[in-house]
Write a protein that holds these residues in place. Sequence first.
Motif, PDB file in Angstrom:
ATOM      1  N   LEU A  63      -5.578  -7.356  -1.235  1.00 18.18           N
ATOM      2  CA  LEU A  63      -6.181  -6.038  -1.429  1.00 18.18           C
ATOM      3  C   LEU A  63      -5.093  -4.984  -1.613  1.00 18.18           C
ATOM      4  CD1 LEU A  63      -9.072  -6.279   1.158  1.00 18.18           C
ATOM      5  CD2 LEU A  63      -9.112  -6.690  -1.295  1.00 18.18           C
ATOM      6  N   ILE A  67      -7.690   4.406  -3.873  1.00 21.67           N
ATOM      7  CA  ILE A  67      -7.190   3.203  -3.194  1.00 21.67           C
ATOM      8  C   ILE A  67      -8.265   2.623  -2.284  1.00 21.67           C
ATOM      9  CG2 ILE A  67      -5.583   2.389  -1.421  1.00 21.67           C
ATOM     10  CD1 ILE A  67      -3.385   3.811  -2.781  1.00 21.67           C
ATOM     11  N   ALA A  68      -8.967   3.504  -1.541  1.00 21.32           N
ATOM     12  CA  ALA A  68     -10.057   3.007  -0.686  1.00 21.32           C
ATOM     13  C   ALA A  68     -11.103   2.309  -1.541  1.00 21.32           C
ATOM     14  CB  ALA A  68     -10.680   4.153   0.104  1.00 21.32           C
ATOM     15  N   LEU A  69     -11.418   2.915  -2.681  1.00 22.91           N
ATOM     16  CA  LEU A  69     -12.466   2.342  -3.538  1.00 22.91           C
ATOM     17  C   LEU A  69     -12.042   0.987  -4.100  1.00 22.91           C
ATOM     18  CD1 LEU A  69     -15.243   2.717  -4.793  1.00 22.91           C
ATOM     19  CD2 LEU A  69     -14.125   3.735  -6.782  1.00 22.91           C
ATOM     20  N   ALA A  97      -4.191   9.921  -3.951  1.00 17.65           N
ATOM     21  CA  ALA A  97      -4.145   8.463  -3.868  1.00 17.65           C
ATOM     22  C   ALA A  97      -5.262   7.880  -2.999  1.00 17.65           C
ATOM     23  CB  ALA A  97      -2.797   8.006  -3.333  1.00 17.65           C
ATOM     24  N   GLY A  98      -5.725   8.655  -2.003  1.00 17.44           N
ATOM     25  CA  GLY A  98      -6.636   8.106  -1.003  1.00 17.44           C
ATOM     26  C   GLY A  98      -7.931   7.542  -1.550  1.00 17.44           C
ATOM     27  N   ILE A 123       0.848  -1.194   0.000  1.00 17.71           N
ATOM     28  CA  ILE A 123       0.000   0.000   0.000  1.00 17.71           C
ATOM     29  C   ILE A 123       0.890   1.253   0.000  1.00 17.71           C
ATOM     30  CG2 ILE A 123      -1.729   1.332   1.292  1.00 17.71           C
ATOM     31  CD1 ILE A 123      -2.795  -1.283   2.406  1.00 17.71           C
ATOM     32  N   MET A 129      -9.846  -1.088  -2.900  1.00 18.10           N
ATOM     33  CA  MET A 129      -9.777  -2.114  -1.858  1.00 18.10           C
ATOM     34  C   MET A 129     -11.178  -2.580  -1.479  1.00 18.10           C
ATOM     35  SD  MET A 129      -6.590  -0.931   0.550  1.00 18.10           S
ATOM     36  CE  MET A 129      -6.569  -2.385   1.564  1.00 18.10           C
ATOM     37  N   TRP A 130     -12.121  -1.622  -1.484  1.00 14.63           N
ATOM     38  CA  TRP A 130     -13.511  -1.995  -1.197  1.00 14.63           C
ATOM     39  C   TRP A 130     -14.068  -2.911  -2.279  1.00 14.63           C
ATOM     40  CZ3 TRP A 130     -17.496  -3.138   1.492  1.00 14.63           C
ATOM     41  CH2 TRP A 130     -18.751  -3.184   0.895  1.00 14.63           C
TER      42      TRP A 130
END
Lengths: 437, 180
Positions: free
Chosen positions: A290, A48-50, A44-45, A29, A52-53
């Motif tokens: 992930l 990356i959250a999307l 990046a936030g 990550i 990984m979800w």
Amino acid sequence: MDHFIFFSSLLLLLALLLGSGVWIGFSLIGVAVFAIEFFAHRAAGPPIALTMWSSSSSWMLSSLPMFIWKGNILFRTKLSEDLFKGLAPLLGRLPGGLLHTSVLGCTLFGAVSGSSVATLTTVAQMTLPELKKRNYPEHMIIGTLAGPATLGLMIPPSIMMVVYGAMTNESIAAVSIAGIIPAIILSAMFTVYVVISCSLSKDFNPAQEPKTDWREKLYASRHLVPVVLLIAMVLATMFFGLATATEAAALGVAGALGLAWWQGTLTWQTFIDSLMGAVRTSAMIALVLLAGSALSLAMGYTELPKMLADWVATLNLSPFGLLMMLLLLYTILGGFLDGISCIVLTLPMIEPMLRAAGIDMVWFGIFIVLVVEKAQITPPIGFNLFVLQSMTGHNIFKIAAWSFPMYLIMLAMVFVIIAFPGLATWLPHHMMHRISG
Amino acid sequence: MALLPNRLYPELTKIWSRFDRLYLYCGYLSAFFLVCIFAATLLQIVGRLIGYNPHGLTDYVGYFMAASAFLAMAHALNRGAHVRLELFLAMMGRFRIVAEWFAFAATTAIAVWLTYYAWAQVYWSFELGDISQGLDATPMWIPQSAMAVGVTILAICVADHSLRLVLTGHHQVGTPSASL
């Protein structure tokens, strides 16, 4: 020049994070964030959250925890005892004797469990004491456990193939089914090695097994019925297109619970233990996977894999040359990282290259599993070596040396599937597609 | 290298065991969702056999999967199930502690960063009224919260272990052999 600086700074950061002991998932990550922020110049936030979800909330991926759970349930049953009781009378009089129970036991248990470590632990807890008692040479006992246990990763269900399928968007059922024939051949090669080396060796004189006639053999093989049923249930439903990989995994869990209940080993405690063991292992793999999807996204933004593919194209390598380069890469990586991390770390970089070279991705799944499987028994980091170290107390370098013939056999197998790709691709092409997935 | 006076140790151990229990309970929650995956998948098989097709079941299995994966991450870390490379640490001798400090600090930073964006995702899904595109039509912020909670506990766990490392001079992450 820019690309060169970019690529080397990424590798440097990765080496720094991994080397200082940052967990592999977090390292990936970190590298992904660095690549997106500083080289793609984007935030990046949120992506990356999307990613990984959406990678985690996948119905396809849900076969992973269930296959792991199934292995955990079976580990707590008397299945390994049954395997030994059923196999010993059948194989005991062959040259090599009960060593075959290790090889075939690993093959059969590999077909009900998805992990190499689970296969090794389950089979070894039975055969290690029994074979030692009968005075088999230590180096053969250990070698024939360490090598064949890697079949757990090759024969479906395989955690590694679920991870590979999820990362490449190939059908998990197809990649799984593709592993069957190569795994059987590999198992046969291990068996032939045992026969030859035991016939030639002078200091091989373990206690002889009692003679049994065919009737006794047949009666003893009743112990194999549950394991064969479990294998058939999962493989057949997947092959005939009656169930997706996820559904086959659920059936497998149901079968394993049924078996444990029937044997009387299913208590509330073993149920909870198996479940908690499964969620820990799944969470571990999920974090790496992930993080790998985040890295994949970052690589897409930076177009690095495309540049890498273009660069490799200028080398004018044949597909064989490319595969040899990858074999070398994985042999080095495999010395330090476990198989799943190897796959997750490299696949985002090399997938475009492979597709450009026209390599069949189902076939490559078998290739990569076989190649990183070898890493399970190479020092300094090899999970099967660690397991055997804790079970026998031998030094891992000694165990690795004893397993080296198995390593060579697996290496030979890599070339066999390169020479005959049909071994891997024939079965999945003849699968029935009643339902998709 | 331990910064902790011995007489404080029992007090802290008590607090730490409370944190351990928090991770464990999240692990139980994760196990519950694994059972949900199993049950929903069986339901799907049975449903197909009798010709009844529950709407959006596969989407729910996906949400259970995400919840199960993220909620167990802290527990897995606490028990040492997550993989890290200890080869080079072992070679560092008395400088090992410095590298450990760096590793735990970097991990904490990444985990906190991820926690922030996991909650931001929940917030925006809620604010924009994001609905699943499948047949289930679930408001996305609900299942996404499970991920945010899991990542939050994970960040707490990493920070907790960083503190334990600084205070006692060695990390208290379980041995990998504890997990099969």
